[in-house]
Design a protein around this motif. Structure first.
Motif, PDB file in Angstrom:
ATOM      1  N   ARG A  48     -13.172   4.629   9.678  1.00 35.55           N
ATOM      2  CA  ARG A  48     -11.728   4.520   9.843  1.00 35.55           C
ATOM      3  C   ARG A  48     -11.082   4.243   8.497  1.00 35.55           C
ATOM      4  NH1 ARG A  48     -11.985  -1.385  12.972  1.00 35.55           N
ATOM      5  NH2 ARG A  48     -12.455  -2.632  11.104  1.00 35.55           N
ATOM      6  N   THR A  49      -9.770   4.493   8.421  1.00 38.01           N
ATOM      7  CA  THR A  49      -9.031   4.317   7.177  1.00 38.01           C
ATOM      8  C   THR A  49      -7.617   3.851   7.484  1.00 38.01           C
ATOM      9  OG1 THR A  49     -10.290   6.086   6.118  1.00 38.01           O
ATOM     10  CG2 THR A  49      -8.236   5.486   5.066  1.00 38.01           C
ATOM     11  N   SER A  50      -7.085   2.995   6.643  1.00 37.52           N
ATOM     12  CA  SER A  50      -5.685   2.575   6.695  1.00 37.52           C
ATOM     13  C   SER A  50      -5.071   2.895   5.344  1.00 37.52           C
ATOM     14  CB  SER A  50      -5.599   1.066   6.989  1.00 37.52           C
ATOM     15  OG  SER A  50      -4.255   0.642   7.008  1.00 37.52           O
ATOM     16  N   PHE A  51      -3.929   3.595   5.354  1.00 40.08           N
ATOM     17  CA  PHE A  51      -3.396   4.122   4.093  1.00 40.08           C
ATOM     18  C   PHE A  51      -1.874   4.157   4.105  1.00 40.08           C
ATOM     19  CE2 PHE A  51      -1.861   7.977   1.835  1.00 40.08           C
ATOM     20  CZ  PHE A  51      -2.171   7.609   0.546  1.00 40.08           C
ATOM     21  N   ILE A  52      -1.290   3.904   2.943  1.00 39.23           N
ATOM     22  CA  ILE A  52       0.136   4.122   2.717  1.00 39.23           C
ATOM     23  C   ILE A  52       0.295   4.580   1.268  1.00 39.23           C
ATOM     24  CG2 ILE A  52       0.546   1.678   2.117  1.00 39.23           C
ATOM     25  CD1 ILE A  52       3.359   1.975   3.275  1.00 39.23           C
ATOM     26  N   GLY A  53       1.146   5.574   1.058  1.00 38.51           N
ATOM     27  CA  GLY A  53       1.356   6.041  -0.310  1.00 38.51           C
ATOM     28  C   GLY A  53       1.292   7.552  -0.410  1.00 38.51           C
TER      29      GLY A  53
END
Length: 239
Positions: A48-53
């Motif tokens: 899983r991954t959590s990302f902002i940008g």
């Protein structure tokens, strides 16, 4: 042997799967955000991954299937219109794709990625719940504990060199014996529910919006009592 790894629960319930923060390869664009639950033969990874940008990737370093579980992710391949991937939707990114990735607010997604030395299919390929299903082969009678199901598939992406196949699949209800899983398989259920049986008699229940990974060779059974539809990634590796 691990039978199945739950990557995400749609109801927000915690999962018992152990994740570790690590990149998938040295050029992973999500290196600082990746949480890996499984890595194995054939150079495949799931987690899983959590990302902002925002990210600009000149050449995507591997094949990756993404299913968004929260927020929105915009993927723009060179020469193509932007693809906005929201909750319960997904996409396959071909190795070698020139890509812009944008998330204006926090987005969370599950993934299944595989190494690819010789890219054969570049671009971004959407996964939809309203897939273009066509009938596919069914299970042999000797592994079934009930009626033969009707199965359909929509193969969205294939890379023969990496033995990587992704798309959507659905089936009428069926019950299958516990047997060694024939491939590495990522699943994200978009309809229905499944009970996965282990050799010790324990059962893992998953439902719509849940994601999991089953390693090749893991002994596992299947029981569903309603129509099941899923996004999937499969990879068969040499014994």
């Amino acid at each position: 042997m691990t039978v199945a790894l739950v990557l995400h629960r749609a109801d927000g319930a915690p999962v018992s799967t152990a994740f570790r923060r690590a990149p998938f390869g040295k050029d992973d664009p999500f290196a600082r955000h990746r949480e890996i639950a499984w890595e194995g033969p054939g150079e495949m990874s799931a987690g899983r991954t959590s990302f902002i940008g925002e990210l600009d990737v000149e050449s995507y370093p591997h094949i990756e299937t993404i299913v968004v579980v929260e927020g929105e992710l915009t993927l723009t391949a060179e020469g193509s219109a932007p693809l906005v991937v929201g909750p319960e939707a997904g996409a396959v990114i071909g190795c070698g794709t020139s890509l812009r990735i944008e998330a204006g607010s926090r987005v969370r997604f599950v993934f299944c990625a595989a190494a690819c030395d010789k890219p054969t299919k570049r671009g971004v390929f959407p996964l939809h719940t309203d897939a273009n299903f066509t009938p596919t082969g069914t299970l042999p009678a000797e592994v079934l504990l009930g009626p033969v199901p009707e199965c359909r598939s929509d193969k969205v992406f294939t890379d023969d060199a990496a033995q990587y196949l992704a798309g959507a699949w659905d089936s009428t209800p069926y019950h299958r014996i516990v047997r060694a899983h024939r491939m590495n398989e990522f699943m994200h259920l978009v309809a229905g529910s499944v009970r996965f049986a282990a050799p010790d008699g324990s059962v893992l229940s998953v439902g719509t919006g849940d994601s999991l990974f089953v390693p090749q060779g893991a002994p596992i059974g299947w029981e569903s009592s309603d129509r099941v539809a899923k996004f999937y990634v499969c990879q068969t590796v040499p014994a």
